[in-house]
Design an enzyme around this catalytic site. Sequence first.
Site, PDB file in Angstrom:
ATOM      1  CD  GLU A   7      48.513  13.506   6.419  1.00  0.00           C
ATOM      2  OE1 GLU A   7      47.669  12.891   5.721  1.00  0.00           O
ATOM      3  OE2 GLU A   7      48.209  14.363   7.254  1.00  0.00           O
ATOM      4  CB  CYS A  47      48.351  11.675   9.527  1.00  0.00           C
ATOM      5  SG  CYS A  47      47.251  10.764   8.441  1.00  0.00           S
ATOM      6  CB  THR A  82      14.720  19.050 -12.880  1.00  0.00           C
ATOM      7  OG1 THR A  82      14.589  20.467 -12.790  1.00  0.00           O
ATOM      8  CG2 THR A  82      15.796  18.697 -13.880  1.00  0.00           C
TER       9      THR A  82
HETATM   10  C1  AOF Z   1      44.781  13.958   7.300  1.00  0.00           C
HETATM   11  N1  AOF Z   1      45.017  13.553   6.019  1.00  0.00           N
HETATM   12  O1  AOF Z   1      44.330  12.913   4.005  1.00  0.00           O
HETATM   13  C2  AOF Z   1      42.702  13.551   5.554  1.00  0.00           C
HETATM   14  C3  AOF Z   1      42.462  14.020   6.875  1.00  0.00           C
HETATM   15  O2  AOF Z   1      37.242   9.202   9.400  1.00  0.00           O
HETATM   16  P1  AOF Z   1      38.741   9.313   9.374  1.00  0.00           P
HETATM   17  O3  AOF Z   1      39.415   8.560  10.476  1.00  0.00           O
HETATM   18  O4  AOF Z   1      39.325   9.067   8.023  1.00  0.00           O
HETATM   19  O5  AOF Z   1      39.091  10.824   9.726  1.00  0.00           O
HETATM   20  C4  AOF Z   1      38.526  11.858   9.011  1.00  0.00           C
HETATM   21  C5  AOF Z   1      39.092  13.156   9.512  1.00  0.00           C
HETATM   22  O6  AOF Z   1      40.503  13.184   9.252  1.00  0.00           O
HETATM   23  C6  AOF Z   1      38.529  14.359   8.770  1.00  0.00           C
HETATM   24  O7  AOF Z   1      37.370  14.865   9.390  1.00  0.00           O
HETATM   25  C7  AOF Z   1      39.681  15.327   8.871  1.00  0.00           C
HETATM   26  O8  AOF Z   1      39.719  15.914  10.157  1.00  0.00           O
HETATM   27  C8  AOF Z   1      40.886  14.419   8.733  1.00  0.00           C
HETATM   28  N2  AOF Z   1      41.216  14.230   7.317  1.00  0.00           N
HETATM   29  N3  AOF Z   1      43.531  14.231   7.698  1.00  0.00           N
HETATM   30  O9  AOF Z   1      45.715  14.088   8.103  1.00  0.00           O
HETATM   31  C9  AOF Z   1      44.047  13.319   5.145  1.00  0.00           C
HETATM   32  N4  AOF Z   1      41.683  13.305   4.687  1.00  0.00           N
HETATM   33 ZN    ZN Z   2      45.284  11.474   8.915  1.00  0.00          ZN
END
Ligand code: AOF
Ligand code: ZN
Length: 365
Positions: free
Chosen positions: A53, A85, A197
């Site tokens: 986002e 976000c 392996t």
């Molecule tokens: C979103 N958009 O593109 C992603 C999300 O360690 P942080 O702060 O980056 O948070 C990771 C958490 O954020 C992850 O476990 C999941 O819940 C969310 N990921 N959320 O809105 C994104 N990658």
């Molecule tokens: Zn986010």
Amino acid sequence: MSNDQRFMALALGLGRRGLGRVWPNPAVGCVIVRNGIIVGRGWTQPGGRPHAETMALEQAGAAAGGADAFVSLEPCAHHGQTPPCAQALIDAGVARVIYATPDPDPRVAGQGARMLEEAGIPVVSGVLQDEALEANAGFFARVELDRPFLTLKLASSFDGRIATGTGQSQWITGAQARRHVHAMRARHDAVMVGGGTARKDDPSLTVRGLGTSWQPVRVVVSRRLDLPLMGALARTARETPVILCHGRDADQNLVQTWEDLGAVLLPCATVGAQLDPVDIMRQLAAHGLTRVFCEGGSALAASLVEADLVDQLVGYTAGLGIGAEGLPSIGALGLGRLEQAGRYRLVSCATVGEDVLHIWRRPRS
Ligand code: AOF
Ligand code: ZN
């Protein structure tokens, strides 16, 4: 397909770009649409941040005001390196948020949707949910099952052998199939092999020939850590991460030596004389890995299949018979009856060069 589904399909496609390079995070995609025109596109960036986002909103700028935001996962609600976000979407003044599936991460789990609703923004959930669950099967497995999504790749002869009786294995499948394997590796967080392996083939387990600089982590499972100290993995552990899953009873000098070489050591539980495959998976998930691509050998493949940890089988089958003295792709499973064998469902079948590629999934209720 409705318009919402069409835009969600685009968001899902963008999200998939991150597969293999965003762990421990999910690979999310986002499109911002104003009056039917896409004004911003984003996907989770390598390493897991920035989130999808953030990138899409940045691209959209002021055009995000009054727009629809399509996200392949519920927007996050927690403060990481950047504000949530959900808050960024509120601040941008979007008119509506459409997401494919809730985020099971306990820091989000419905709270992203709640934040948006409390700010008066209409929220739609569940658009192309099955596709989103599939795209982020690795992330869901890590959060909900405490293990990565596991793919077992087998490149074998027509009769399921991975080497001749004298140990020759290069090459059973053709150049195109081997190139395909590199593309598969690139979409996984980690490539994993057993100690046998690593000793026999001295593999580098890297992605080559695809013009990509991002590399999956290399995982070797070896109870005693009796691995070549001068081999390709040892030489390159500082450039491309190497994780060694070993027994708690491994020689402490070897543990130290591998740490000095730059490897990450994960001590795992044993069952009988073997490393416990369930604990191996748990340790890899705790390390953050969400998608693991196992390339054998037969002993590791057998222990993973026996423990019913394999979610997906990827077979490359070549047109030659090696015979009974050859090495089987999966070692002994001790099956008495066919009903004891887990069944996989065929997902797809295609030719790759001279070989057949077949992909199978283990149905989970
Ligand atoms: C979103 N958009 O593109 C992603 C999300 O360690 P942080 O702060 O980056 O948070 C990771 C958490 O954020 C992850 O476990 C999941 O819940 C969310 N990921 N959320 O809105 C994104 N990658
Ligand atoms: Zn986010």
